[in-house]
Design a protein around this motif. Structure first.
Motif, PDB file in Angstrom:
ATOM      1  N   ALA A   1       2.589  14.550  24.946  1.00  0.00           N
ATOM      2  CA  ALA A   1       3.575  13.500  24.723  1.00  0.00           C
ATOM      3  C   ALA A   1       4.570  13.812  23.617  1.00  0.00           C
ATOM      4  N   VAL A   2       4.311  14.851  22.824  1.00  0.00           N
ATOM      5  CA  VAL A   2       5.172  15.124  21.676  1.00  0.00           C
ATOM      6  C   VAL A   2       5.721  16.546  21.759  1.00  0.00           C
ATOM      7  N   PRO A   3       6.771  16.849  20.998  1.00  0.00           N
ATOM      8  CA  PRO A   3       7.346  18.200  21.045  1.00  0.00           C
ATOM      9  C   PRO A   3       6.352  19.256  20.554  1.00  0.00           C
ATOM     10  N   THR A   4       6.591  20.479  20.959  1.00  0.00           N
ATOM     11  CA  THR A   4       5.727  21.577  20.527  1.00  0.00           C
ATOM     12  C   THR A   4       5.821  21.797  19.027  1.00  0.00           C
ATOM     13  N   THR A   5       6.873  21.300  18.398  1.00  0.00           N
ATOM     14  CA  THR A   5       7.026  21.459  16.953  1.00  0.00           C
ATOM     15  C   THR A   5       6.167  20.492  16.152  1.00  0.00           C
ATOM     16  N   ALA A   6       5.622  19.446  16.789  1.00  0.00           N
ATOM     17  CA  ALA A   6       4.802  18.467  16.074  1.00  0.00           C
ATOM     18  C   ALA A   6       3.460  19.076  15.711  1.00  0.00           C
ATOM     19  N   ALA A   7       2.953  18.738  14.533  1.00  0.00           N
ATOM     20  CA  ALA A   7       1.625  19.173  14.096  1.00  0.00           C
ATOM     21  C   ALA A   7       0.587  18.136  14.498  1.00  0.00           C
ATOM     22  N   ILE A   8      -0.531  18.613  15.047  1.00  0.00           N
ATOM     23  CA  ILE A   8      -1.629  17.718  15.439  1.00  0.00           C
ATOM     24  C   ILE A   8      -2.891  18.202  14.753  1.00  0.00           C
ATOM     25  N   TYR A   9      -3.526  17.333  13.986  1.00  0.00           N
ATOM     26  CA  TYR A   9      -4.777  17.638  13.298  1.00  0.00           C
ATOM     27  C   TYR A   9      -5.934  16.890  13.964  1.00  0.00           C
ATOM     28  N   VAL A  10      -7.053  17.581  14.134  1.00  0.00           N
ATOM     29  CA  VAL A  10      -8.242  17.004  14.761  1.00  0.00           C
ATOM     30  C   VAL A  10      -9.268  16.721  13.667  1.00  0.00           C
ATOM     31  N   LEU A  11      -9.510  15.438  13.394  1.00  0.00           N
ATOM     32  CA  LEU A  11     -10.298  15.021  12.244  1.00  0.00           C
ATOM     33  C   LEU A  11     -11.800  15.260  12.387  1.00  0.00           C
TER      34      LEU A  11
ATOM     35  N   THR B   1     -14.881  26.692  20.145  1.00  0.00           N
ATOM     36  CA  THR B   1     -13.766  25.863  20.613  1.00  0.00           C
ATOM     37  C   THR B   1     -12.418  26.392  20.130  1.00  0.00           C
ATOM     38  N   GLY B   2     -12.408  27.545  19.469  1.00  0.00           N
ATOM     39  CA  GLY B   2     -11.160  28.065  18.924  1.00  0.00           C
ATOM     40  C   GLY B   2     -10.079  28.241  19.963  1.00  0.00           C
ATOM     41  N   ASP B   3     -10.458  28.778  21.134  1.00  0.00           N
ATOM     42  CA  ASP B   3      -9.455  28.998  22.178  1.00  0.00           C
ATOM     43  C   ASP B   3      -8.794  27.694  22.603  1.00  0.00           C
ATOM     44  N   ALA B   4      -9.579  26.602  22.610  1.00  0.00           N
ATOM     45  CA  ALA B   4      -9.021  25.309  23.003  1.00  0.00           C
ATOM     46  C   ALA B   4      -8.000  24.831  21.978  1.00  0.00           C
ATOM     47  N   TYR B   5      -8.251  25.066  20.696  1.00  0.00           N
ATOM     48  CA  TYR B   5      -7.265  24.717  19.671  1.00  0.00           C
ATOM     49  C   TYR B   5      -5.990  25.525  19.848  1.00  0.00           C
ATOM     50  N   ALA B   6      -6.167  26.819  20.060  1.00  0.00           N
ATOM     51  CA  ALA B   6      -4.994  27.689  20.193  1.00  0.00           C
ATOM     52  C   ALA B   6      -4.175  27.339  21.427  1.00  0.00           C
ATOM     53  N   LYS B   7      -4.839  26.986  22.500  1.00  0.00           N
ATOM     54  CA  LYS B   7      -4.136  26.724  23.758  1.00  0.00           C
ATOM     55  C   LYS B   7      -3.145  25.583  23.625  1.00  0.00           C
ATOM     56  N   ILE B   8      -3.487  24.577  22.849  1.00  0.00           N
ATOM     57  CA  ILE B   8      -2.585  23.430  22.706  1.00  0.00           C
ATOM     58  C   ILE B   8      -1.929  23.383  21.324  1.00  0.00           C
ATOM     59  N   ASP B   9      -2.163  24.397  20.521  1.00  0.00           N
ATOM     60  CA  ASP B   9      -1.555  24.509  19.197  1.00  0.00           C
ATOM     61  C   ASP B   9      -1.844  23.264  18.357  1.00  0.00           C
ATOM     62  N   CYS B  10      -3.120  23.047  18.080  1.00  0.00           N
ATOM     63  CA  CYS B  10      -3.498  21.987  17.153  1.00  0.00           C
ATOM     64  C   CYS B  10      -4.420  22.577  16.089  1.00  0.00           C
ATOM     65  N   LYS B  11      -4.656  21.813  15.037  1.00  0.00           N
ATOM     66  CA  LYS B  11      -5.335  22.334  13.861  1.00  0.00           C
ATOM     67  C   LYS B  11      -6.636  21.575  13.599  1.00  0.00           C
ATOM     68  N   PRO B  12      -7.748  22.295  13.400  1.00  0.00           N
ATOM     69  CA  PRO B  12      -8.980  21.605  13.051  1.00  0.00           C
ATOM     70  C   PRO B  12      -8.967  21.152  11.592  1.00  0.00           C
ATOM     71  N   VAL B  13      -9.596  20.015  11.336  1.00  0.00           N
ATOM     72  CA  VAL B  13      -9.829  19.573   9.961  1.00  0.00           C
ATOM     73  C   VAL B  13     -11.251  20.001   9.614  1.00  0.00           C
ATOM     74  N   ILE B  14     -11.366  21.003   8.779  1.00  0.00           N
ATOM     75  CA  ILE B  14     -12.646  21.661   8.505  1.00  0.00           C
ATOM     76  C   ILE B  14     -13.282  21.053   7.261  1.00  0.00           C
ATOM     77  N   GLY B  15     -14.532  20.611   7.420  1.00  0.00           N
ATOM     78  CA  GLY B  15     -15.215  19.941   6.319  1.00  0.00           C
ATOM     79  C   GLY B  15     -16.553  20.544   5.969  1.00  0.00           C
ATOM     80  N   ASP B  16     -16.755  21.806   6.344  1.00  0.00           N
ATOM     81  CA  ASP B  16     -18.053  22.447   6.127  1.00  0.00           C
ATOM     82  C   ASP B  16     -17.820  23.954   6.022  1.00  0.00           C
ATOM     83  N   LEU B  17     -18.550  24.623   5.135  1.00  0.00           N
ATOM     84  CA  LEU B  17     -18.358  26.061   4.953  1.00  0.00           C
ATOM     85  C   LEU B  17     -18.725  26.844   6.201  1.00  0.00           C
TER      86      LEU B  17
END
Length: 412
Positions: free
Chosen positions: A98-108, A115-131
């Motif tokens: 629904a949004v332009p490819t330039t928009a940043a999307i963070y997954v909380l 699941t890295g490939d799934a993030y890359a495929k849609i260009d979104c960013k994980p919110v990492i809370g663990d080492l």
């Protein structure tokens, strides 16, 4: 161009959209949820203005708090919102469409294994809370060459998700070394809606100290209520959620936000009962006079919770019928709710008419009070049996195109 439908072509009983050219609710609809996208945009603009110079993102998780993630994200993007937060990868996929490819999307919700490939495929960013998550993300990025970035979530007092402050300090050398791939450092306030709660100051101090070590990385702490705690809580990006959808982010004061949703449900039967008759499961509500009851096609399966029922000792929630508030009679059941309409003129309402469950003065927060919960749960529980109508905000439009490239500088 939007064209209003020909009234002669509309089946009898069909509920028209408030705006010409948008889809009408079918005559078979037992209820209608209307979402005002222009009100969501107005709320975002108010929050953006309150948080200046911080960037104002949009939290559209849980299907846009029950309002429709794609529709809400598109409207916010058209208004200028450039950063979105969701809870899951599936939600990220819907928002990315629904949004332009330039928009940043963070997954909380954190980074899951493999699941890295799934993030890359849609260009979104994980919110990492663990080492461990961070190590797995690093392995994926090295192996794949992906450089889309991620956020670091630091726990400053919620004790839910996030690295400890000590763990976060351990990755500061990585920040100082450069090329770290971290695009945001964030934490989450636990009691922001309580203005004088000392936990807010403690979390602010802890986050300010650790965020200052993440040199050059944007920082984010404030949720909807946190925005109203003052500029010191706002940092570089604020993350409003509930306030976008009309819930009061300042419950100790008047609601500064515009209402967003209106919920109506259809009367399926009107019946007369005698004094002494009971209504509903358990017979907990007794008529004290000859009474007219409207049976409304909404119940707890639709997110109209049983907790708002009434009995002989307790008054429950109210609905608006023909412009007047009327009380619920008896227990709310799975699909149906009984309403006492005795005080209305007999010609004011009939079978097939709609009553208002949210709107006409009944707010989401008021209904939440009757439900014994918060407005978040009210909105995210709204059932899928309601027909949905969207007002404004390019509700039926296509995803916006990316902004045009900057013109090349003239040679000198």
């Amino acid at each position: 161009m939007n064209v209003a439908p020909d009234p002669k072509s509309i089946p009898q009983g069909t509920l028209l959209s408030p705006e010409a050219g948008q889809a009408a609710a079918p005559a078979t609809a037992t209820g209608v949820l209307t979402v005002d996208l222009d009100a969501i945009v107005a709320n975002w603009r108010k929050l953006e203005k309150t948080a200046v110079p911080a960037e104002c993102a949009g939290v559209v998780k849980a299907d846009g708090y029950g309002c429709g993630a794609e529709q809400v994200a598109r409207a916010l993007s058209n208004a200028g919102c450039k950063t979105f937060f969701v809870a899951t990868l599936d939600e990220a996929r819907a928002v990315r469409a629904a949004v332009p490819t330039t928009a940043a999307i963070y997954v909380l919700g954190g980074f899951f294994q493999n699941t890295g490939d799934a993030y890359a495929k849609i260009d979104c960013k994980p919110v990492i809370g663990d080492l461990n998550e961070l190590a797995e993300w690093d392995v994926f990025c090295r192996r794949s060459g992906w450089s889309g970035g991620s956020a670091i979530h630091i726990d400053t007092g919620m004790n839910r998700l996030g690295m400890t402050v000590t763990e976060a300090q351990g990755i500061v050398p990585r920040i100082n070394a450069g090329d770290h791939g971290i695009t945001l450092v964030m934490s989450h306030l636990a009691s922001a809606e309580l203005l004088n709660n000392p936990a807010n100051a403690r979390q602010l101090t802890a986050f300010r100290e650790i965020a200052s070590l993440f040199s050059g990385v944007p920082a984010s702490l404030a949720n909807s209520s946190g925005i109203f705690l003052g500029a010191q809580f706002q940092f570089d990006i604020v993350r409003p959620g509930c306030a976008l959808y009309g819930i009061n982010p300042t419950p100790e004061a008047d609601n500064p936000m515009q209402p967003v949703v209106e919920l109506k449900a259809r009367i399926v039967q009107i019946r007369n009962i005698e004094r002494g008759d009971t209504v509903g499961y358990g017979g907990t509500w007794t008529a004290r006079r000859p009474t007219r009851i409207a049976i409304v096609a909404a119940g707890y399966a639709d997110g109209y919770f049983r907790a708002a029922s009434s009995n002989d000792g307790t008054r429950g929630a109210e609905v608006v019928v023909a412009g007047r508030r009327c009380p619920i009679a008896g227990r709310i059941s799975m699909d149906l709710t009984a309403v006492d309409i005795t005080d209305l003129d007999r010609n004011a309402v009939r079978r097939g008419h709609m009553v208002t469950l949210i709107g006409e003065g009944i707010t989401v927060d008021e209904l939440a009070h009757h439900f014994g919960t918060i407005g978040y749960e009210v909105l995210t529980s709204l059932g899928r049996r309601y027909a949905r109508i969207y007002k404004g905000g390019n509700a039926t439009g296509e995803p916006p195109a990316p902004p045009p490239a900057e013109p090349a500088a003239a040679s000198t």
